[in-house]
Write an enzyme that holds these catalytic residues in place. Structure first.
Site, mmCIF file in Angstrom:
data_model
loop_
_atom_site.group_PDB
_atom_site.id
_atom_site.type_symbol
_atom_site.label_atom_id
_atom_site.label_comp_id
_atom_site.label_asym_id
_atom_site.label_seq_id
_atom_site.Cartn_x
_atom_site.Cartn_y
_atom_site.Cartn_z
ATOM 1 N N ASP A 450 6.921 -2.540 -21.974
ATOM 2 C CA ASP A 450 8.063 -3.451 -22.078
ATOM 3 C C ASP A 450 7.825 -4.498 -23.160
ATOM 4 O O ASP A 450 6.692 -4.713 -23.603
ATOM 5 C CB ASP A 450 8.276 -4.118 -20.706
ATOM 6 C CG ASP A 450 9.732 -4.447 -20.425
ATOM 7 O OD1 ASP A 450 10.510 -4.574 -21.389
ATOM 8 O OD2 ASP A 450 10.084 -4.581 -19.244
ATOM 9 N N ASP A 514 19.065 -2.094 -18.916
ATOM 10 C CA ASP A 514 18.809 -2.592 -17.558
ATOM 11 C C ASP A 514 20.036 -2.412 -16.680
ATOM 12 O O ASP A 514 19.990 -2.698 -15.487
ATOM 13 C CB ASP A 514 18.414 -4.070 -17.597
ATOM 14 C CG ASP A 514 16.926 -4.243 -17.846
ATOM 15 O OD1 ASP A 514 16.193 -3.241 -17.793
ATOM 16 O OD2 ASP A 514 16.489 -5.385 -18.081
HETATM 17 C C1 GLA Z 1 12.582 -5.932 -18.160
HETATM 18 C C2 GLA Z 1 12.869 -4.452 -18.043
HETATM 19 C C3 GLA Z 1 13.124 -4.105 -16.592
HETATM 20 C C4 GLA Z 1 11.941 -4.498 -15.751
HETATM 21 C C5 GLA Z 1 11.628 -5.966 -15.951
HETATM 22 C C6 GLA Z 1 10.352 -6.344 -15.266
HETATM 23 O O1 GLA Z 1 13.697 -6.690 -17.898
HETATM 24 O O2 GLA Z 1 13.938 -4.083 -18.852
HETATM 25 O O3 GLA Z 1 13.384 -2.731 -16.458
HETATM 26 O O4 GLA Z 1 10.845 -3.698 -16.100
HETATM 27 O O5 GLA Z 1 11.501 -6.299 -17.311
HETATM 28 O O6 GLA Z 1 10.039 -7.670 -15.433
#
Ligand code: GLA
Length: 720
Positions: A450, A514
């Site tokens: 990430d 997301d």
């Molecule tokens: C980001 C990612 C999510 C999740 C969060 C965790 O927002 O896009 O899918 O992994 O971080 O903190």
């Protein structure tokens, strides 16, 4: 090209009956464009220059000025120059490279180098074509002088002939990526600049330019994508003399690149496709190209369960083990433990940088969970965000200077975090050691990598440093991939803010967004599909009510939407009823049955006259079968909505359409729905393409997945 035709040579790259012509002259190497229907026995020659040689006009230079790939102000180019930069005394700002020397030339590749002895710079261009006609262009600039050369820009210019009337670019935001935006081609410049230090949600580095009203199925279109995970710029420009050009490359911050003697700057790769069949032809070229790269995943894409929306930071071994049991029971093949497992990470305000398992939450480490997961026959994946650090972490307390900040200013936090400077050897070594340790000590076969914030004032020793950061990231991933070639990596950045062709060389999946709301996902995934194939598109079935929009959808719509990507769940399956679990099992089974087709087939988007109908197909290469998604994203304008013309199939074969129950067939309300829904109709491909298939009445925010199976072999034999 220069008006002195005898001095200009032509070089041709060939892909089937398509050729791409380049002109080589005293003002550099210029792309003339694509030529269709070329007879392989009669290669294109210099005569094509006679067709394209412009007149020398009044009130202009004494010779026609070309649009060289690296366009030269010094040669009279009146748009934004391809190179911007100079030496400390102000010299070297308008280089003229003269005629390039061809290093190598085949049907597939042209490499040319030119030298400017005055500015003391060397420029090398590599133009390659693949079997589908997609071009890649790479440029390198070397400082051959003995003083520093400050480089502010190196951009590649491609003229767009008559076909450039409309422009489609993308905007978006977190949880709503790939929003297409169509504008007319204006007489100034449309600039798409991304300064976020990651590929971004809102300035995706691609543009499509085409004939008036071009769509998925019609029009001449040129598609450009800058393969780069940092700052980028794309300029869609009308030159003062009316010529149209798309110029693109990396966006460099002030002073970011200073080339010492003999140092070289290598541009990101520019990928260019051209289609006379609308955006579908662009997608085909991009998907074929990406799939042909040796780094593209070819093994079966396992069904995921990701724990983020199921438990967030609330990690508890017993709950996660029960979740794993349920995941395995519905057919999940990879269990991914998301954020929250490492030291001090009870919320998003602490812990980043401390990449060891939190001893309080996980007193026996991750082993008990991993053993449970692997014992159930699933593989185990882990979330990391290596480029980041929270000020509230042991790492930051020990090494506050490891961040990308400008001394003297208070750094701007985003999601309570700062960015580590990956170009520092000690940072690279620390992260490599931590990640290696984790992968060695645990049976981890997957990383969700990430990156959750923009770069603001990113500096190394005071100097701007986005490029070095991106290269540091690539190096770190390459290092781990070399050491652990079986460990796959998902590229995530607050959802889909790091989706591009260059990160895809070293990762096997994108976290597309997301947003797991099926309605928004229909559009987000359609935007994604313009350039990237379904097997790398992370697509999860979320809970009935979306966590990011608050909207509620039935399972059939959520399942039909996620079905067309690399499937997974982002849902606490412990909340599911037994009936739901058995429905999920059926959905996963259906996905497993169809994924060889879904993950290798040709994506074909349809343009239905009612914008409330969003439809596309994935068609087997041999056109023996196809899966078609018909989503009714809003209340239909008319009732019935009319037929859907199913192009892309074999017009000479017949197909039997059947509905794939996901988990059940849910149609809208009508006194009688079309008869083919009972699976008894066999319809000619030619009829499906021209008259179309009459759609049933569907509820708004629902979708239908159809399987079209050819009933005979190629050539129209219906006997099978
Ligand atoms: C980001 C990612 C999510 C999740 C969060 C965790 O927002 O896009 O899918 O992994 O971080 O903190």
């Amino acid at each position: 090209m220069t008006g002195a035709g005898d001095q200009v040579a032509v070089a041709v790259l060939v892909a089937g009956d398509q050729a791409v012509a380049l002109a080589i002259g005293d003002d550099g190497l210029a792309l003339c464009g694509w030529v269709d229907g070329v007879d392989p026995d009669r290669p294109l020659g210099p005569s094509l220059l006679a067709a394209v040689e412009p007149p020398v006009t009044h009130a202009a230079a004494d010779r026609a000025v070309p649009i060289a790939l690296v366009a030269e102000a010094g040669s009279g180019y009146q748009g934004r120059p391809g190179i911007e930069g100079g030496r400390e005394d102000g010299s070297g700002w308008a280089p003229r490279f003269g005629r390039p020397v061809i290093g190598s030339h085949s049907d597939e590749l042209l490499e040319a180098t030119a030298h400017d002895p005055v500015a003391q710079l060397d420029l090398t261009l590599r133009v390659a074509i693949d079997s589908g006609g997609l071009l890649t262009v790479d440029a390198e600039l070397t400082n051959t002088g003995d003083r520093d050369y400050r480089l502010d820009a190196l951009r590649i210019a491609v003229p767009v002939p008559d076909g450039g009337r409309e422009v489609q670019s993308f905007t978006g935001r977190w949880s709503n990526e790939f929003l297409p935006e169509v504008t007319p081609w204006i007489s100034g410049t449309l600039s798409i600049d991304n300064r976020r230090g990651r590929t971004s949600h809102d300035r995706f580095p691609a543009v499509f330019v085409g004939s008036t009203g071009f769509g998925n199925e019609t029009g001449e279109v040129h598609g450009f994508h800058v393969g780069w995970s940092g700052n980028t710029t794309i300029r869609v420009e009308t030159l003062p003399d009316g010529r149209r050009v798309v110029q693109s490359g990396e966006l460099l911050l002030p002073g970011e690149i200073v080339l010492g003697p003999d140092e070289t700057y290598a541009s990101p790769q520019l990928l260019i496709a051209r289609s006379t069949r609308g955006l579908n032809g662009i997608s085909e070229a991009f998907h074929r190209h990406l799939r042909s790269r040796p780094t593209h995943p070819t093994t079966t894409r396992p069904v995921h369960l990701n724990t983020w929306e199921a438990v967030y930071f609330d990690h508890d071994l017993d709950t996660l083990c029960r979740l794993a049991d349920r995941a395995a029971a519905v057919g999940v093949e990879r269990f991914v433990l998301d954020d929250g497992w490492f030291n001090g990470r009870r919320h998003d305000r602490a812990g980043l940088g401390d990449w060891w398992v939190d001893p309080e939450v996980w007193p026996n480490g991750l082993a008990p969970l991993i053993e449970r997961v692997t014992g159930l026959g699933m593989s185990f994946g882990l979330w990391v965000e290596p480029e980041m650090v929270n000020p509230d972490s042991d790492l930051y307390r020990a090494h506050p200077t490891w961040t990308l900040t400008v001394p003297g200013y208070e750094p701007l936090l985003a999601r309570n975090q700062l960015v580590l400077d990956l170009s520092r050897a000690e940072v690279f070594d620390y992260l490599a050691e931590r990640l290696t340790g984790l992968l060695e000590a645990n049976e981890i076969s997957y990383l969700k990598w990430d990156m959750n914030r923009d770069l603001v004032q990113p500096a190394h020793g005071g100097r701007a440093t986005v490029r070095r950061q991106v290269l540091g990231l690539y190096r770190l991933i390459d290092h781990l991939r070399e050491r652990f070639p079986a460990v796959e990596i998902e590229s995530c950045s607050s959802g889909g803010a790091r989706i591009d062709a260059e990160i895809l060389r070293r990762t096997q999946r994108f976290w597309t967004s997301d947003c797991n709301d099926a309605l928004d996902r229909q559009r987000i995934q359609r935007g994604f599909s313009y350039l990237f194939p379904p097997e790398v598109m992370g697509a999860h079935i979320g809970p009935p009510t979306s966590h990011t929009t608050g909207r509620t959808h039935r399972l059939d719509f959520r399942a039909a939407t996620a079905f067309f990507g690399h499937l997974g769940f982002e849902w606490n399956l412990l909340d599911c009823t037994d009936e739901e679990l058995s429905q999920l099992r059926g959905i996963v089974d259906a996905h497993k049955r169809f994924r060889p087709l879904l993950h290798t087939g040709r994506v074909h988007r349809y343009d239905h006259p009612d914008p409330a109908v969003v439809a596309h197909a994935v068609i087997a290469d041999d056109r023996s079968e196809a899966l078609v998604s018909v989503a009714q994203i809003a209340t239909a304008r008319s009732m019935p909505t009319g037929p859907l013309r199913l192009g892309g199939l074999d017009p000479g074969r017949s197909y039997r359409p059947t509905v794939v129950p996901l988990p059940e067939v849910r149609l809208g309300s009508a006194r009688r729905q079309p008869g083919w829904l009972d699976g008894g109709a066999v319809i000619e491909g030619a009829v499906l393409a021209s008259l179309g298939l009459q759609l049933p009445v569907l509820w708004p925010e629902s979708a239908l997945v159809l399987h079209l199976q050819a009933t005979g072999g190629p050539g129209g034999d219906d006997s099978a």
